[in-house]
Design a protein around this motif. Sequence first.
Motif, PDB file in Angstrom:
ATOM      1  N   VAL A  72      32.491  39.863  54.147  1.00  0.00           N
ATOM      2  CA  VAL A  72      32.478  40.741  53.030  1.00  0.00           C
ATOM      3  C   VAL A  72      33.974  41.401  52.640  1.00  0.00           C
ATOM      4  CG1 VAL A  72      29.965  41.114  53.874  1.00  0.00           C
ATOM      5  CG2 VAL A  72      31.963  42.615  54.724  1.00  0.00           C
ATOM      6  N   PRO A  73      34.072  42.085  51.691  1.00  0.00           N
ATOM      7  CA  PRO A  73      35.233  42.764  51.407  1.00  0.00           C
ATOM      8  C   PRO A  73      35.740  43.797  52.155  1.00  0.00           C
ATOM      9  CG  PRO A  73      34.000  42.331  49.232  1.00  0.00           C
ATOM     10  CD  PRO A  73      33.099  42.113  50.363  1.00  0.00           C
ATOM     11  N   LEU A  74      36.802  44.049  52.585  1.00  0.00           N
ATOM     12  CA  LEU A  74      37.232  45.203  53.568  1.00  0.00           C
ATOM     13  C   LEU A  74      37.934  46.387  52.596  1.00  0.00           C
ATOM     14  CD1 LEU A  74      38.433  43.192  56.501  1.00  0.00           C
ATOM     15  CD2 LEU A  74      36.196  44.235  56.151  1.00  0.00           C
ATOM     16  N   ALA A  75      38.632  45.925  51.616  1.00  0.00           N
ATOM     17  CA  ALA A  75      39.528  46.631  50.775  1.00  0.00           C
ATOM     18  C   ALA A  75      39.942  46.030  49.300  1.00  0.00           C
ATOM     19  CB  ALA A  75      40.563  47.324  51.503  1.00  0.00           C
ATOM     20  N   THR A  76      39.990  46.585  48.451  1.00  0.00           N
ATOM     21  CA  THR A  76      40.338  46.156  46.889  1.00  0.00           C
ATOM     22  C   THR A  76      41.749  46.852  46.550  1.00  0.00           C
ATOM     23  OG1 THR A  76      38.133  45.609  46.837  1.00  0.00           O
ATOM     24  CG2 THR A  76      39.607  45.310  44.889  1.00  0.00           C
ATOM     25  N   CYS A  77      42.633  46.103  46.153  1.00  0.00           N
ATOM     26  CA  CYS A  77      43.760  46.629  45.507  1.00  0.00           C
ATOM     27  C   CYS A  77      43.849  46.222  44.214  1.00  0.00           C
ATOM     28  CB  CYS A  77      45.120  46.056  46.283  1.00  0.00           C
ATOM     29  SG  CYS A  77      46.599  46.872  45.852  1.00  0.00           S
ATOM     30  N   THR A  78      44.065  47.009  43.298  1.00  0.00           N
ATOM     31  CA  THR A  78      44.243  46.989  41.719  1.00  0.00           C
ATOM     32  C   THR A  78      45.155  47.344  41.154  1.00  0.00           C
ATOM     33  OG1 THR A  78      41.783  47.380  41.886  1.00  0.00           O
ATOM     34  CG2 THR A  78      42.774  47.274  39.782  1.00  0.00           C
ATOM     35  N   ALA A  79      45.901  46.274  40.325  1.00  0.00           N
ATOM     36  CA  ALA A  79      46.958  46.772  39.560  1.00  0.00           C
ATOM     37  C   ALA A  79      46.347  46.538  37.997  1.00  0.00           C
ATOM     38  CB  ALA A  79      48.246  45.907  39.764  1.00  0.00           C
ATOM     39  N   ALA A  80      46.238  47.680  37.454  1.00  0.00           N
ATOM     40  CA  ALA A  80      45.415  47.440  36.016  1.00  0.00           C
ATOM     41  C   ALA A  80      46.448  47.681  34.908  1.00  0.00           C
ATOM     42  CB  ALA A  80      44.440  48.513  35.974  1.00  0.00           C
ATOM     43  N   ALA A  81      46.208  46.965  33.799  1.00  0.00           N
ATOM     44  CA  ALA A  81      46.769  46.989  32.442  1.00  0.00           C
ATOM     45  C   ALA A  81      48.288  46.779  32.498  1.00  0.00           C
ATOM     46  CB  ALA A  81      46.361  48.374  31.806  1.00  0.00           C
ATOM     47  N   SER A  82      48.975  45.975  32.955  1.00  0.00           N
ATOM     48  CA  SER A  82      50.183  45.711  33.090  1.00  0.00           C
ATOM     49  C   SER A  82      50.686  44.778  32.134  1.00  0.00           C
ATOM     50  CB  SER A  82      50.622  45.491  34.646  1.00  0.00           C
ATOM     51  OG  SER A  82      49.950  44.408  34.982  1.00  0.00           O
ATOM     52  N   LYS A  83      52.092  44.812  31.834  1.00  0.00           N
ATOM     53  CA  LYS A  83      52.614  43.564  31.146  1.00  0.00           C
ATOM     54  C   LYS A  83      54.111  43.253  31.497  1.00  0.00           C
ATOM     55  CE  LYS A  83      53.314  42.105  26.491  1.00  0.00           C
ATOM     56  NZ  LYS A  83      54.792  41.951  26.520  1.00  0.00           N
ATOM     57  N   PRO A  84      54.477  42.438  31.986  1.00  0.00           N
ATOM     58  CA  PRO A  84      53.633  41.164  32.240  1.00  0.00           C
ATOM     59  C   PRO A  84      52.730  41.414  33.631  1.00  0.00           C
ATOM     60  CG  PRO A  84      55.838  40.866  33.054  1.00  0.00           C
ATOM     61  CD  PRO A  84      55.854  42.042  32.189  1.00  0.00           C
ATOM     62  N   LYS A  85      52.037  40.502  34.010  1.00  0.00           N
ATOM     63  CA  LYS A  85      51.051  40.941  34.684  1.00  0.00           C
ATOM     64  C   LYS A  85      51.688  41.086  36.137  1.00  0.00           C
ATOM     65  CE  LYS A  85      50.029  36.036  36.530  1.00  0.00           C
ATOM     66  NZ  LYS A  85      49.142  34.995  36.685  1.00  0.00           N
ATOM     67  N   ALA A  86      51.065  41.969  37.002  1.00  0.00           N
ATOM     68  CA  ALA A  86      51.649  42.249  38.254  1.00  0.00           C
ATOM     69  C   ALA A  86      51.255  41.404  39.443  1.00  0.00           C
ATOM     70  CB  ALA A  86      51.454  43.808  38.825  1.00  0.00           C
ATOM     71  N   GLU A  87      52.089  41.277  40.570  1.00  0.00           N
ATOM     72  CA  GLU A  87      51.685  40.483  41.436  1.00  0.00           C
ATOM     73  C   GLU A  87      51.330  41.410  42.753  1.00  0.00           C
ATOM     74  OE1 GLU A  87      55.025  38.203  42.835  1.00  0.00           O
ATOM     75  OE2 GLU A  87      55.371  37.048  40.856  1.00  0.00           O
ATOM     76  N   VAL A  88      50.097  41.094  43.275  1.00  0.00           N
ATOM     77  CA  VAL A  88      49.544  41.905  44.361  1.00  0.00           C
ATOM     78  C   VAL A  88      49.512  40.886  45.675  1.00  0.00           C
ATOM     79  CG1 VAL A  88      47.516  43.056  45.008  1.00  0.00           C
ATOM     80  CG2 VAL A  88      48.283  43.041  42.663  1.00  0.00           C
ATOM     81  N   ARG A  89      49.948  41.526  46.799  1.00  0.00           N
ATOM     82  CA  ARG A  89      49.873  40.618  48.199  1.00  0.00           C
ATOM     83  C   ARG A  89      49.659  42.000  49.069  1.00  0.00           C
ATOM     84  NH1 ARG A  89      54.658  41.277  50.839  1.00  0.00           N
ATOM     85  NH2 ARG A  89      56.586  42.072  49.843  1.00  0.00           N
ATOM     86  N   TRP A  90      49.245  41.302  50.488  1.00  0.00           N
ATOM     87  CA  TRP A  90      48.920  42.193  51.362  1.00  0.00           C
ATOM     88  C   TRP A  90      49.690  41.856  52.542  1.00  0.00           C
ATOM     89  CZ3 TRP A  90      44.762  45.750  51.083  1.00  0.00           C
ATOM     90  CH2 TRP A  90      43.969  45.560  50.137  1.00  0.00           C
ATOM     91  N   ILE A  91      50.142  42.849  53.431  1.00  0.00           N
ATOM     92  CA  ILE A  91      50.710  42.937  54.852  1.00  0.00           C
ATOM     93  C   ILE A  91      49.477  43.369  55.818  1.00  0.00           C
ATOM     94  CG2 ILE A  91      52.592  43.895  56.126  1.00  0.00           C
ATOM     95  CD1 ILE A  91      54.124  44.432  53.850  1.00  0.00           C
ATOM     96  N   LYS A  92      49.008  42.275  56.399  1.00  0.00           N
ATOM     97  CA  LYS A  92      47.819  42.254  57.114  1.00  0.00           C
ATOM     98  C   LYS A  92      48.033  42.944  58.573  1.00  0.00           C
ATOM     99  CE  LYS A  92      46.072  38.395  54.819  1.00  0.00           C
ATOM    100  NZ  LYS A  92      47.505  37.839  54.282  1.00  0.00           N
ATOM    101  N   GLY A  93      49.273  42.950  59.143  1.00  0.00           N
ATOM    102  CA  GLY A  93      49.429  43.461  60.310  1.00  0.00           C
ATOM    103  C   GLY A  93      48.663  42.575  61.432  1.00  0.00           C
ATOM    104  N   SER A  94      48.015  43.298  62.464  1.00  0.00           N
ATOM    105  CA  SER A  94      47.180  42.701  63.443  1.00  0.00           C
ATOM    106  C   SER A  94      46.306  41.921  63.113  1.00  0.00           C
ATOM    107  CB  SER A  94      46.924  43.827  64.464  1.00  0.00           C
ATOM    108  OG  SER A  94      46.047  44.937  64.017  1.00  0.00           O
ATOM    109  N   LEU A  95      45.833  42.086  61.641  1.00  0.00           N
ATOM    110  CA  LEU A  95      44.730  41.386  61.063  1.00  0.00           C
ATOM    111  C   LEU A  95      45.083  39.942  60.632  1.00  0.00           C
ATOM    112  CD1 LEU A  95      42.488  44.069  59.569  1.00  0.00           C
ATOM    113  CD2 LEU A  95      42.172  43.031  61.923  1.00  0.00           C
ATOM    114  N   GLU A  96      46.231  39.679  60.696  1.00  0.00           N
ATOM    115  CA  GLU A  96      46.954  38.430  60.309  1.00  0.00           C
ATOM    116  C   GLU A  96      45.989  37.242  60.924  1.00  0.00           C
ATOM    117  OE1 GLU A  96      48.733  36.121  57.609  1.00  0.00           O
ATOM    118  OE2 GLU A  96      49.460  38.225  57.880  1.00  0.00           O
TER     119      GLU A  96
END
Length: 308
Positions: A190-214
Amino acid sequence: MQLESNATRPSYSEYLLFSCSVQYSLEIRSSFLGSCFLNPVLCGGDPVQVFQPSLMFFSCCTAVQSGGVLLGSSTILPCHIITNDRLSQITWQKTIKGKAPNDVFLIIQPKIGLKYRNENDLRFEFIGNVNEKNGTLKFSNVTLKDEGSYSCIFSLFPSGTPSRNSQLVVLVPPITNLMDHTPLEGNEEVPLATCTAAASKPKAEVRWIKGSLEGKVREELKETQHANGTTTTWSNLLGKPGREMNGQLVKCVISSEATKEEILETNIQVHFTHYFCYWCTLFTLFIICLAIFCLVFGHCTALWKLPV
């Protein structure tokens, strides 16, 4: 003949849209508009005197800041030429979405000065000097609708109408958000968390640093493109919610050309049932049911001797 030095650099807060370009144009012209070349007699029999080299130097050089103009900010539209030719007019025209191509929006003349065409867009401010053949403009409060091509055209005699073409690119920073889902403990992803980058130009890059959950969670990326040219990006962090995940720190990193890198942090929250509480709940329900049974059927003494 002196050539123009580098154009004045804009302040750091101004994002310049133009790539730096310097162009030389060497034209051979006649004092009699070329007729002497065809008929040397008009020049006293010496056609060599006819040709007078004329060096024209264009200046459209400014610092490029992040490749575009930030939405709502100001920028400089530079255009300057050095030549001995006579200047009669500087014309600014643009080609943007929703407008006719090469739409003339502003004219600058030596005697009259600045004159708007069609509509008075006061966001354009003339900061050049006609006597120096400088048609530079300051453009304030830039919007997405302003994105397109802008041309500065000099009307010169006798050389003609040299021009400079520049492309305006508007950058829009993303609206960022990080949301926790707080799922129940379970064996399904299931989804644990959601990260949003809204209405950007050009589109934004979204990535995660997962730490111990890698290795225990994965990323799922979704994008939506809007009619105004902006893009919204979602990144879901998916996993099977377990007790060992509860309280673990994760970071969402959002990168965009329109702003500095942004890092959002959250601690994963997982709801799980304590066994002690579980049995306490069952025992409490049993006592309540027993008391109801006694009161309804009147056999309390047979099952449980309640204090009076």
